[in-house]
Write an enzyme that holds these catalytic residues in place. Structure first.
Site, PDB file in Angstrom:
ATOM      1  N   LYS A 155      -1.388  -8.181  -4.306  1.00 29.78           N
ATOM      2  CA  LYS A 155      -2.282  -7.025  -4.204  1.00 29.78           C
ATOM      3  C   LYS A 155      -1.449  -5.744  -4.097  1.00 29.78           C
ATOM      4  CE  LYS A 155      -5.389  -4.631  -1.086  1.00 29.78           C
ATOM      5  NZ  LYS A 155      -5.738  -4.493   0.315  1.00 29.78           N
ATOM      6  N   HIS A 172       0.847  -1.204   0.000  1.00 33.48           N
ATOM      7  CA  HIS A 172       0.000   0.000   0.000  1.00 33.48           C
ATOM      8  C   HIS A 172       0.871   1.238   0.000  1.00 33.48           C
ATOM      9  CE1 HIS A 172      -2.228  -3.253   1.933  1.00 33.48           C
ATOM     10  NE2 HIS A 172      -3.299  -2.726   1.358  1.00 33.48           N
ATOM     11  N   LYS A 212     -15.343  22.383 -20.918  1.00 32.72           N
ATOM     12  CA  LYS A 212     -16.150  22.421 -22.143  1.00 32.72           C
ATOM     13  C   LYS A 212     -15.383  23.041 -23.330  1.00 32.72           C
ATOM     14  CE  LYS A 212     -20.726  22.385 -20.023  1.00 32.72           C
ATOM     15  NZ  LYS A 212     -22.063  22.974 -20.011  1.00 32.72           N
ATOM     16  N   ASP A 259     -26.596  21.173 -24.842  1.00 34.03           N
ATOM     17  CA  ASP A 259     -27.275  22.123 -23.944  1.00 34.03           C
ATOM     18  C   ASP A 259     -28.205  23.052 -24.724  1.00 34.03           C
ATOM     19  OD1 ASP A 259     -26.305  21.296 -21.507  1.00 34.03           O
ATOM     20  OD2 ASP A 259     -24.565  22.641 -21.550  1.00 34.03           O
TER      21      ASP A 259
HETATM   22  P1  NAP Z   1     -21.613  30.614 -15.004  1.00 36.65           P
HETATM   23  O1  NAP Z   1     -20.854  30.458 -16.275  1.00 36.65           O
HETATM   24  O2  NAP Z   1     -20.856  30.731 -13.727  1.00 36.65           O
HETATM   25  O3  NAP Z   1     -22.513  31.948 -15.162  1.00 36.65           O
HETATM   26  C1  NAP Z   1     -23.326  32.397 -14.139  1.00 36.65           C
HETATM   27  C2  NAP Z   1     -24.069  33.671 -14.561  1.00 36.65           C
HETATM   28  O4  NAP Z   1     -24.941  33.991 -13.500  1.00 36.65           O
HETATM   29  C3  NAP Z   1     -23.155  34.860 -14.791  1.00 36.65           C
HETATM   30  O5  NAP Z   1     -23.652  35.617 -15.866  1.00 36.65           O
HETATM   31  C4  NAP Z   1     -23.268  35.640 -13.472  1.00 36.65           C
HETATM   32  O6  NAP Z   1     -23.201  37.048 -13.638  1.00 36.65           O
HETATM   33  C5  NAP Z   1     -24.682  35.314 -13.047  1.00 36.65           C
HETATM   34  N1  NAP Z   1     -24.790  35.341 -11.590  1.00 36.65           N
HETATM   35  C6  NAP Z   1     -24.262  34.451 -10.715  1.00 36.65           C
HETATM   36  N2  NAP Z   1     -24.598  34.789  -9.454  1.00 36.65           N
HETATM   37  C7  NAP Z   1     -25.333  35.923  -9.541  1.00 36.65           C
HETATM   38  C8  NAP Z   1     -25.968  36.747  -8.578  1.00 36.65           C
HETATM   39  N3  NAP Z   1     -25.911  36.474  -7.274  1.00 36.65           N
HETATM   40  N4  NAP Z   1     -26.645  37.820  -9.015  1.00 36.65           N
HETATM   41  C9  NAP Z   1     -26.726  38.110 -10.307  1.00 36.65           C
HETATM   42  N5  NAP Z   1     -26.139  37.366 -11.287  1.00 36.65           N
HETATM   43  C10 NAP Z   1     -25.466  36.277 -10.898  1.00 36.65           C
HETATM   44  O7  NAP Z   1     -22.639  29.444 -14.795  1.00 36.65           O
HETATM   45  P2  NAP Z   1     -23.355  28.560 -15.947  1.00 36.65           P
HETATM   46  O8  NAP Z   1     -22.498  27.413 -16.293  1.00 36.65           O
HETATM   47  O9  NAP Z   1     -23.783  29.456 -17.022  1.00 36.65           O
HETATM   48  O10 NAP Z   1     -24.597  27.941 -15.134  1.00 36.65           O
HETATM   49  C11 NAP Z   1     -25.681  28.767 -14.739  1.00 36.65           C
HETATM   50  C12 NAP Z   1     -26.842  27.884 -14.309  1.00 36.65           C
HETATM   51  O11 NAP Z   1     -27.354  27.175 -15.422  1.00 36.65           O
HETATM   52  C13 NAP Z   1     -26.443  26.811 -13.313  1.00 36.65           C
HETATM   53  O12 NAP Z   1     -26.715  27.260 -12.022  1.00 36.65           O
HETATM   54  C14 NAP Z   1     -27.301  25.601 -13.674  1.00 36.65           C
HETATM   55  O13 NAP Z   1     -28.350  25.453 -12.732  1.00 36.65           O
HETATM   56  C15 NAP Z   1     -27.901  25.960 -15.006  1.00 36.65           C
HETATM   57  N6  NAP Z   1     -27.631  24.898 -16.009  1.00 36.65           N
HETATM   58  C16 NAP Z   1     -28.593  23.964 -16.187  1.00 36.65           C
HETATM   59  C17 NAP Z   1     -28.414  22.974 -17.122  1.00 36.65           C
HETATM   60  C18 NAP Z   1     -29.488  21.934 -17.326  1.00 36.65           C
HETATM   61  O14 NAP Z   1     -29.259  20.954 -18.023  1.00 36.65           O
HETATM   62  N7  NAP Z   1     -30.661  22.137 -16.791  1.00 36.65           N
HETATM   63  C19 NAP Z   1     -27.229  22.903 -17.880  1.00 36.65           C
HETATM   64  C20 NAP Z   1     -26.243  23.892 -17.664  1.00 36.65           C
HETATM   65  C21 NAP Z   1     -26.458  24.878 -16.715  1.00 36.65           C
HETATM   66  P3  NAP Z   1     -21.788  37.833 -13.798  1.00 36.65           P
HETATM   67  O15 NAP Z   1     -21.450  37.725 -15.252  1.00 36.65           O
HETATM   68  O16 NAP Z   1     -22.108  39.218 -13.376  1.00 36.65           O
HETATM   69  O17 NAP Z   1     -20.814  37.142 -12.894  1.00 36.65           O
END
Ligand code: NAP
Length: 522
Positions: free
Chosen positions: A153, A127, A304, A345
């Site tokens: 092992k 180990h 991604k 997506d």
């Molecule tokens: P991300 O790249 O981190 O972007 C988050 C966005 O939300 C940014 O534009 C940010 O604004 C804004 N934001 C975060 N906190 C905030 C707050 N407190 N007040 C105002 N604006 C805020 O995240 P993402 O990958 O796009 O994901 C976002 C959401 O999409 C996730 O939470 C997830 O639930 C959802 N999603 C769902 C699926 C599905 O299959 N259902 C797939 C992908 C994502 P700023 O630019 O000002 O920082």
């Protein structure tokens, strides 16, 4: 045949007998009794071995090899002697390689007790809790060359997914029955895929709290989540690549789908540290590993963009809109080995909206859409709506990011404009899509639209958040008479598109929905 060995730390004879019965009922073939803290009572241990519901391995691991036994070596030999000479001896005794080597006398005693043709076999084990030992191959070879050793092992702490490939290579070239295990989260494939590479056994615990090594799955996880009973040397391997991935619903959803359509594959969490180099190194090595049959992956944050670059550099094809979005979430490998990157997506988001409004994608043209957020999810959603000729307003806390997003997708349609998030209350769109994490578990009282615009009847409010499936935004919108759509629908649709790409089968979407709902309910 690769055995499934349950492990239990012996606290009392009754507890250990009960563990063996439950392990047998759960489908284990063997049980390892860790007697580190019980070595003072050989008579009771003989009773345990004789009455256990499964053949057993007895291990008394000393503190200097990561265990709890702090007694002397003479007492340990006497314990083994008692057990081996009992009317019903254990199937195996596990002894650490360092212990076996410590003195000529000790080796002689062990060799006499555990003869190659005796009823109890010797497992020699090594180990390393820091990482892969530099002399790993030599250790394996040295242990295998001991006449009394029936099973070799090796276990070490995995630093990355690459360690699993080392374990598989050891299994491929070994000349004795061998167990090669990587500990820790990145090492899970070495445990789940042990059958593909003909390991002698894999270990699993009875409960999540009762693991005897880091990263060990439970018997139930191995058998029901990771399809242990169906895994064979030809089983395809898929997974979710990201950092972190331990809480991904992907394994539950896709493995249930493979079961339902009878597709010979298993889907695993695949944590890869941020950065292009770790991503490219791991994915290349997994694709090139003989006998692994790495067939594809879901790819999530932070990889991604790395997926697009990787597939481009490997001469694969990239879905045009994924290229434009600058991110892909799906890797698929064809039978000829060629690679394809896609983004499910945006398509899942568009289809979720179209299904809720009962329209085709062509029906999105000329609609006014408010996208809230300008991150990764918003990018895919904006690209999809822009390509469908809708008018899109990107509302974001940071206006510059909304501006950048609008500039990128405006070229084609001229209809993507940025706006500050606080202007949302003045909005007069027909479709609202939340692409921020506001309202996500555990902050379920939050909403990105605290002061709702005057929503017309028939307005669609779509929240891409899927945990919880009904966010406060959706509850408010429903109360105001809007049509609503949940991120759970989007998740199911994007997973279904991936599934169809990998398997060629229609995805069992009702099953996906049920599994995801159960997963979220914990
Ligand atoms: P991300 O790249 O981190 O972007 C988050 C966005 O939300 C940014 O534009 C940010 O604004 C804004 N934001 C975060 N906190 C905030 C707050 N407190 N007040 C105002 N604006 C805020 O995240 P993402 O990958 O796009 O994901 C976002 C959401 O999409 C996730 O939470 C997830 O639930 C959802 N999603 C769902 C699926 C599905 O299959 N259902 C797939 C992908 C994502 P700023 O630019 O000002 O920082």
């Amino acid at each position: 045949m690769t055995l499934l060995a349950a492990t239990t730390m012996v606290q009392s004879i009754d507890q250990a007998l009960d563990a063996a019965s439950r392990a047998a009922a759960g489908g284990a073939d063997l049980i390892e009794f860790r007697v580190d803290r019980f070595a003072h009572d050989p008579a009771s241990l003989s009773h345990l071995v004789a009455n256990a519901a499964l053949p057993c391995i007895v291990t008394c691991r000393p503190t200097w090899e990561g265990g709890f036994y702090d007694g002397g070596e003479d007492a340990r030999v006497n314990l083994f002697k008692n057990l081996i000479q009992a009317p019903k001896p254990p199937a195996y005794i596990d002894l650490e390689w360092a212990g076996y080597q410590q003195s000529h006398l000790w080796r002689q005693q062990i060799d006499q007790l555990l003869r190659p043709d005796g009823p109890t076999g010797l497992i020699l084990s090594s180990h390393d809790f820091d990482g892969r030992p530099s002399d790993l191959s030599q250790r394996v070879e040295a242990m295998a060359s001991v006449a009394a050793c029936r099973v070799v092992k090796v276990a070490w702490r995995a630093q990355s997914l690459l360690d699993n490939l080392e374990a598989f290579k050891i299994l491929a070239r070994t000349r004795k029955p061998t167990v090669a295990i990587c500990m820790g989260e990145p090492g899970l494939p070495s445990r789940v895929l042990a059958k593909k590479f003909n390991a002698m056994l894999t270990f699993a615990s009875l409960e999540p709290t009762a693991t005897t090594a880091e990263g060990q799955p439970t018997i139930a996880q191995l058998k029901h989540l990771y399809r242990w009973d169906t895994i064979n040397r030809d089983t395809r391997v898929l997974g979710v690549i990201g950092h972190p991935v331990s809480h991904s619903a992907g394994p539950a959803v896709h493995n249930a789908g493979f079961n339902a359509v009878g597709f010979d594959a298993v889907y695993l969490p695949m944590p890869i540290a941020p950065g292009y180099d770790p991503f490219a190194a791991c994915v290349s090595a997994w694709l090139d590993m003989p006998g692994l049959h790495f067939h594809g992956a879901s790819v999530t944050i932070p990889h991604k963009q790395n997926l697009l670059r990787f597939v481009r550099e490997r001469g694969g094809t990239i879905e045009p809109l994924a290229q434009q979005i600058g991110a892909a979430n799906t890797l698929a490998r064809s039978a000829d080995g060629s690679l394809h990157a896609a983004n499910t997506d945006y398509a899942a988001a568009l289809d979720t909206v179209c299904a809720a409004l009962n329209i085709s994608r062509a029906g999105l043209a000329q609609r006014r859409v408010a996208v809230i957020g300008a991150g990764g999810a918003a990018r895919a959603v904006v690209a999809g709506f822009a390509a469908s000729d809708a008018t899109v307003v990107v509302y974001n806390r940071t206006l510059e990011k909304a501006q950048e997003l609008a500039d990128q997708f405006n070229g084609k349609t001229g209809k993507v404009v940025p706006a500050r998030l606080d202007k949302l209350c003045d909005s007069c769109c027909q479709i609202y899509v939340n692409c921020t994490p506001i309202g996500m578990h555990p902050h379920t009282d939050a909403t990105p639209i605290p002061a709702a615009p005057s929503w017309e009847p028939g307005t669609l409010v779509f929240d891409t958040i899927y945990n919880p499936p009904r966010t406060r935004l959706l509850r408010d919108a429903q109360a105001a008479g809007c049509v609503t759509a949940s991120g759970l629908d989007m998740f199911v649709r994007q997973a279904a598109m991936q599934f169809e790409m990998w398997t060629g089968h229609a995805a069992p979407t009702d099953l996906f929905r049920r599994v995801l709902t159960e997963y979220l309910a914990g």
